[in-house]
Design a protein around this motif. Sequence first.
Motif, PDB file in Angstrom:
ATOM      1  N   ALA A  51       0.844  -1.192   0.000  1.00  0.00           N
ATOM      2  CA  ALA A  51       0.000   0.000   0.000  1.00  0.00           C
ATOM      3  C   ALA A  51       0.880   1.243   0.000  1.00  0.00           C
ATOM      4  N   GLN A  52       0.379   2.279  -0.647  1.00  0.00           N
ATOM      5  CA  GLN A  52       1.044   3.576  -0.659  1.00  0.00           C
ATOM      6  C   GLN A  52       0.048   4.612  -0.152  1.00  0.00           C
ATOM      7  N   PHE A  53       0.553   5.538   0.659  1.00  0.00           N
ATOM      8  CA  PHE A  53      -0.293   6.568   1.252  1.00  0.00           C
ATOM      9  C   PHE A  53       0.401   7.915   1.120  1.00  0.00           C
ATOM     10  N   SER A  54      -0.385   8.950   0.916  1.00  0.00           N
ATOM     11  CA  SER A  54       0.187  10.291   0.872  1.00  0.00           C
ATOM     12  C   SER A  54      -0.857  11.327   1.242  1.00  0.00           C
ATOM     13  N   GLU A  55      -0.471  12.224   2.114  1.00  0.00           N
ATOM     14  CA  GLU A  55      -1.326  13.352   2.465  1.00  0.00           C
ATOM     15  C   GLU A  55      -1.016  14.552   1.583  1.00  0.00           C
ATOM     16  N   ARG A  56      -0.071  14.417   0.689  1.00  0.00           N
ATOM     17  CA  ARG A  56       0.350  15.529  -0.165  1.00  0.00           C
ATOM     18  C   ARG A  56       0.036  15.294  -1.644  1.00  0.00           C
ATOM     19  N   ALA A  57      -0.569  14.177  -1.968  1.00  0.00           N
ATOM     20  CA  ALA A  57      -0.934  13.858  -3.355  1.00  0.00           C
ATOM     21  C   ALA A  57      -2.430  14.103  -3.529  1.00  0.00           C
ATOM     22  N   PRO A  58      -2.915  14.083  -4.766  1.00  0.00           N
ATOM     23  CA  PRO A  58      -4.364  14.201  -4.967  1.00  0.00           C
ATOM     24  C   PRO A  58      -5.090  13.099  -4.207  1.00  0.00           C
ATOM     25  N   HIS A  59      -6.293  13.399  -3.750  1.00  0.00           N
ATOM     26  CA  HIS A  59      -7.065  12.436  -2.963  1.00  0.00           C
ATOM     27  C   HIS A  59      -7.478  11.261  -3.843  1.00  0.00           C
TER      28      HIS A  59
END
Length: 187
Positions: A51-59
């Motif tokens: 899994a990859q997660f980011s709070e700075r990428a598009p939702h």
Amino acid sequence: LVELAVHHFDLWAFLTGRRVVEVMAQSRSGTRDDESASVTGWLDGGVLATAQFSERAPHQNEIEITGNSGRLRVDCLRYDGIDWTPSGAVPARVTQRIATTVKAITSLPAALLRARRGGDYLDSYRNEWRHLVRVVRRGAGIESSLDDGVAALRVVLAANESERIGRPVRVDTCPEAIAPRGVSTEP
């Protein structure tokens, strides 16, 4: 890891029926901890999850399951977000692309009606609250147990520890709390 990943770790267990045994995590922090993270999990029976997660990428909120029969991809934010590709199929082939386009066009009218209510994504939250009301008012059965929540939290704790020490961590040996950055949990 705490805000976004915990729900996906719960989904790993729910969708596979397997328990997460070990995780390896890497993250990148900016103004806050773990703004982007990548996690690999080893589940019972040799199932591998990533899994990859980011709070700075598009939702985005996507799940992909690959097995012997093919690949199931679910994009929780698109009206045409369920896509099955059988093993051996090539998604870029013209016939496959035409089938995908026809599916998108034929499901559009119903999707437009659902969009007036906020779409399937917002509707899922409404359904979750309705379920809680049924549980409280009528004693309806709870679909997720406290044990499910604890299991997902333990995966988060193991992922956080893995990111901190730079190697895989078994879920059953993870720390009981998240160590603040720069603080050692080693004896």
